[in-house]
Every structure is written in structure tokens, then in C-alpha cells.
Design a protein around this motif. Structure first.
Motif, PDB file in Angstrom:
ATOM      1  N   MET A  86       0.837  -1.216   0.000  1.00 56.91           N
ATOM      2  CA  MET A  86       0.000   0.000   0.000  1.00 56.91           C
ATOM      3  C   MET A  86       0.864   1.254   0.000  1.00 56.91           C
ATOM      4  N   GLU A  87       1.869   1.262   0.867  1.00 54.65           N
ATOM      5  CA  GLU A  87       2.736   2.438   0.977  1.00 54.65           C
ATOM      6  C   GLU A  87       3.480   2.690  -0.329  1.00 54.65           C
ATOM      7  N   TYR A  88       3.974   1.621  -0.941  1.00 54.60           N
ATOM      8  CA  TYR A  88       4.717   1.783  -2.189  1.00 54.60           C
ATOM      9  C   TYR A  88       3.812   2.327  -3.288  1.00 54.60           C
ATOM     10  N   LEU A  89       2.613   1.752  -3.416  1.00 52.41           N
ATOM     11  CA  LEU A  89       1.696   2.189  -4.467  1.00 52.41           C
ATOM     12  C   LEU A  89       1.192   3.600  -4.226  1.00 52.41           C
ATOM     13  N   ALA A  90       0.959   3.960  -2.963  1.00 51.66           N
ATOM     14  CA  ALA A  90       0.495   5.313  -2.652  1.00 51.66           C
ATOM     15  C   ALA A  90       1.541   6.344  -3.030  1.00 51.66           C
ATOM     16  N   PHE A  91       2.813   5.966  -2.885  1.00 47.17           N
ATOM     17  CA  PHE A  91       3.910   6.905  -3.170  1.00 47.17           C
ATOM     18  C   PHE A  91       4.238   6.947  -4.660  1.00 47.17           C
ATOM     19  N   MET A  96      -7.093   3.375   5.278  1.00 49.80           N
ATOM     20  CA  MET A  96      -7.856   4.623   5.210  1.00 49.80           C
ATOM     21  C   MET A  96      -6.950   5.802   4.855  1.00 49.80           C
ATOM     22  N   ALA A  97      -5.695   5.730   5.318  1.00 50.60           N
ATOM     23  CA  ALA A  97      -4.762   6.823   5.037  1.00 50.60           C
ATOM     24  C   ALA A  97      -4.236   6.778   3.607  1.00 50.60           C
TER      25      ALA A  97
END
Length: 455
Positions: free
Chosen positions: A384-389, A446-447
């Protein structure tokens, strides 16, 4: 009673005679005889005699037997002399209070020299067991983690044909690192911290190569060790390793990623799959998200090349490149499936407990769930963090990105359903490890769920 007492006195007198035979001033021939007889006189439950022999032992002569190829005054073969020394040390290693004594710890380097992957006797097996008992406290662990000692253990691990020896090597390495990590967690010990940190260079160089390039049981032994050792290593220590071994990191990570891809694209049992997931989560923690997910940046071009080569005889390289680029997608799906199966099982059990008003105990299954669900979530959180960035990247295939998002959404539905039910039971969730992991997962989702599809 008199016979027993007499027998005990005779044994004690014989022990005294043997101790005099191994005194520093005695001849080598006398020492050989004394060393051969002593182990036969010791009864495993008679600590008084065992301690007496330990205190009277000529450890310097034992060291000579372990290290010297030919001892003056001996008509016995060198292999027999070494077996004599190993047998004596084996007697003491069985007892925790003696095994970690200085005179035992100092024998570790010499003992490691006897390790051989082609041993036709039982010396290597016995030495591995002795080392396992000696290397339990700081001093023993520091000696055991010396690169020269470790290399002797790895030589047996990688080259023996004996299953028992190979498994003993794995057990020894795992024991040394987990004990070291536990001690360092309890107390700052600079000498041990430095030794563990330095030894990781040896371990990662050898085992990352093994994981990638070996295609037999050794691949899984390497996985077993790496999945035990790396989760136990602190981020602080690994940060220092990365700074000091900067030139080697890329090679290690390439080997580890290739090895994990080979393993996770094969049919596995639960234990091997769990080990692979434990290793993935530890590597994400230590080396960041890029090492695993950066190949998603190549999925758009890899897909074009695959489609272009679909009717071409030379399509195999393009197919391999596409499989390599999309491995993170495959991994996310594997993790998602495992997580949903476990969460559904937990949900069913919790519902039954609520309806039947009783606690259902399934020790092994629940222990695995408590261990693995936080690991699955750690991997999914990293995705999630990688894709969000990186969602605006032009290198990612939009169709693949949509599939990943759909997979993550499906997992979150199951997480939310379980968490809602747990909250509805009105029981405290503070000590519920799985509930806490679910709460963290929901918060991150959610973030980060606002990432959009690239055009």
C-alpha cells in the motif's frame, strides 16, 4: 550397602588415578591412557565426580589433541586422538553449568577445525552437539560467531550428504543468532553486538547465494536459517551492516529476491511458505519497499514486449522478463489469499465461541495465526505504501495496478468484518494481537487508499 559404598570408593580411587595420569607433568602416553579411561568412569547422575574431573582436567593437552596432527609419544592414529578429546569434552557439554565455563568456551575454535562434510565417523555430529551446548552465553556466542568458525559450520551445511549433520548445522546457526538477539534485547553488550554485526556479512553472502543458486534441499535449509535470523536482527544493527557493506547489498538482495521468486512460484507446504513470508517481511523491514516492489515500474514495458513476442519464436525471454516484473503482484495475491483464509477461520471460531459461550482452543492453529497474520499485514502494508507513493509512475501497467487494488480491497473487507465482530463482543482488544494488527491495517488503508490510477 557395603558393596555399593565399596564400589563408589573404588570408582573414586580410579578417577583419582586417571587424573594423576593426565597431569601436565605426566608423559604423553600416560595422558592418552587417562583420557581414554576417564569418560568410562563417569556416571551421568554423579555430579560430584563430574565436577571433580572437570576441575582436574588438563585442558591444554585437550587443545593439543584437537589441533595437532601428530602428538609425540603416541602410537595411536591422529583420528583416534581427536576422538578421545571430543569424547571428554562431550561428557562435560551435557551439563549446563559446565558447558559455558571458560575452559569449554575456549575450545570452540579448535573444535570447529574438526568439522568435516566428508567425515566417516561420528566426530562431526558430536562436535556440532558440543558447540550447540557451549555457545549459550555471551562468551560462547562471541567465539561461535567468529567468521572462521562460522565458515567451518557452513562448509558442513553446504557439502555434507548426511541429513542429521545438515540439520544440526541449521539448528546451531539459528540457536546462536536467536540467543544473541535475545541477550542484546535484554542488555547492551558492545562485544556481542559488534560480533553479530560483523558475522552477518558471512551469513548473508553464503546464504543469499545458496537461496538463489542451489536447487536442492539446501535452498530450504538456507530459507530456514534466513527466516529465523533476519527477523531477530534489529533495524539498528542492519543499518550499520548496510553502511559497512554497501557494495555487497545489491548482490545480496538480487540473490534473495531471485531465490524467493523461485520458492514462492513452486508448490509449498505451510512451513516453507511461512518461512518465505517471514523472510519477505524481515527484508522489507530492513531494506525498504523498493527491493521488492520496484519491478512493478517495469510492468508496462514488460507487458508490451510480451504481447509483441507472443507470436515470435523468441518469446521466452520476454515471458521471463514479464514474470520477473510481475512477481510482486503474484506475491500480493498469495499473501492476500493466505490472509483471507486465516481471517475467515478466526471469524468462524470467534462466532462459535460467542454463540456457544465457550472458549475453543486450537493451540497449533492459533499460534500460527498469531505469528503469520501480522507478517501478512506487514507485506500488504508495504505494498500500500509503495503504491500510494508511486501511483503516478508511468512505468506501471494500469490494468495490473487495478488488480492489486481490487485484491487489497477484498482483504480489507474481511479484516473489517472480523474487527466489527470483535468490537461487538465488548471484550477488550488491547491484548488481542490479531485485533491490534487489524486496527493498524484499517488505519493504514484509510490513510493510503486515495491513490489513483495513472493515465
Amino acid at each position: 550397602m557395603e558393596t555399593v559404598a565399596s564400589s563408589s570408593k573404588d570408582r573414586s580411587a580410579e578417577i583419582d588415578r586417571c587424573l594423576s595420569m593426565i597431569a601436565p607433568s605426566a608423559s604423553n602416553e600416560s595422558k592418552f591412557v587417562g583420557m581414554m579411561i576417564l569418560p568410562k568412569l563417569l556416571e551421568k547422575d554423579n555430579m560430584k565426580d563430574i565436577e571433580k574431573v572437570f576441575k582436574g582436567m588438563n585442558f591444554k593437552f585437550l587443545e593439543r589433541l584437537l589441533r595437532t596432527n601428530q602428538v609425540e609419544g603416541s602410537e595411536l592414529p591422529d583420528s583416534i586422538l581427536k576422538e578421545i578429546a571430543v569424547n571428554v569434552l562431550s561428557c562435560f557439554a551435557r551439563y549446563e553449568m559446565l558447558a559455558s565455563e571458560k575452559n569449554m568456551v575456549e575450545r570452540i575454535p579448535a573444535l570447529s577445525l574438526l568439522l568435516s562434510p566428508h567425515d566417516q565417523s561420528d566426530v562431526t555430529k558430536e562436535v556440532l552437539q558440543i558447540l550447540l551446548h557451549i555457545a549459550v552465553k555471551k562468551e560462547g556466542l562471541v567465539k561461535m560467531l567468529d567468521p572462521d568458525v562460522l565458515k567451518n559450520v557452513f562448509d558442513v551445511l553446504l557439502n555434507t550428504q548426511n541429513k542429521e549433520e545438515r540439520e544440526s548445522c541449521t539448528e546451531l546457526i539459528n540457536s546462536v543468532y536467536t540467543r544473541s538477539a535475545q541477550l542484546l534485547d535484554e542488555e547492551k553488550i558492545p562485544s556481542l553486538f559488534s560480533t553479530v554485526k560483523y558475522s552477518l556479512n558471512t551469513l548473508l553472502s553464503i546464504l543469499s547465494n545458496t537461496l538463489n543458486n542451489y536447487q536442492d534441499l539446501l535452498k530450504f535449509e538456507a530459507l530456514k536459517i534466513l527466516s529465523t535470523v533476519l527477523p531477530a536482527i534489529t533495524v539498528e544493527m542492519m543499518t550499520q551492516v548496510k553502511l559497512e557493506q554497501e557494495k555487497k547489498i545489491e548482490s545480496w538482495l538480487d540473490n534473495l529476491l531471485n531465490g524467493l521468486r523461485q520458492i514462492l512460484t513452486s508448490k509449498l507446504n505451510d512451513t516453507l511458505r511461512d518461512n518465505a513470508m517471514l523472510l519477505v517481511s524481515a527484508l522489507l523491514r530492513h531494506f525498504g519497499n523498493d527491493w521488492l516492489f520496484k519491478s512493478l515500474q517495469d510492468t508496462k514495458s514488460a507487458k508490451r514486449k510480451k504481447e509483441k513476442a507472443a507470436t515470435d519464436k523468441a518469446s521466452e525471454p520476454a515471458m521471463k522478463a514479464y514474470a520477473k516484473a510481475t512477481f510482486p503482484f503474484l506475491l500480493i495475491n498469495l499473501v492476500a489469499i493466505e490472509a483471507k483464509v486465516m481471517l475467515d477461520d478466526i471469524n468462524d471460531r470467534v462466532v462459535r465461541e460467542h454463540n456457544e459461550e465457550k472458549t475453543i482452543i486450537q493451540h497449533e492453529r492459533q499460534a500460527r495465526q498469531e505469528m503469520m497474520i501480522p507478517v501478512y499485514f506487514e507485506i500488504l502494508e508495504a505494498a500500500m505504501e509503495y503504491l500510494a507513493f508511486n501511483y503516478e509512475s508511468n512505468g506501471m501497467d494500469p490494468e495490473l495496478l487495478l488488480k492489486i487494488r481490487t485484491t487489497l480491497s477484498e482483504v480489507m473487507e474481511v479484516v473489517s468484518e472480523l474487527l466489527k465482530f470483535l468490537q461487538g463482543t465488548r471484550e477488550s482488544l488491547d491484548d488481542n494481537l490479531i485485533a491490534q494488527a487489524c486496527i493498524r491495517m484499517i488505519a493504514l488503508w484509510m490513510a493510503e487508499e486515495g491513490y489513483e490510477m495513472p493515465e
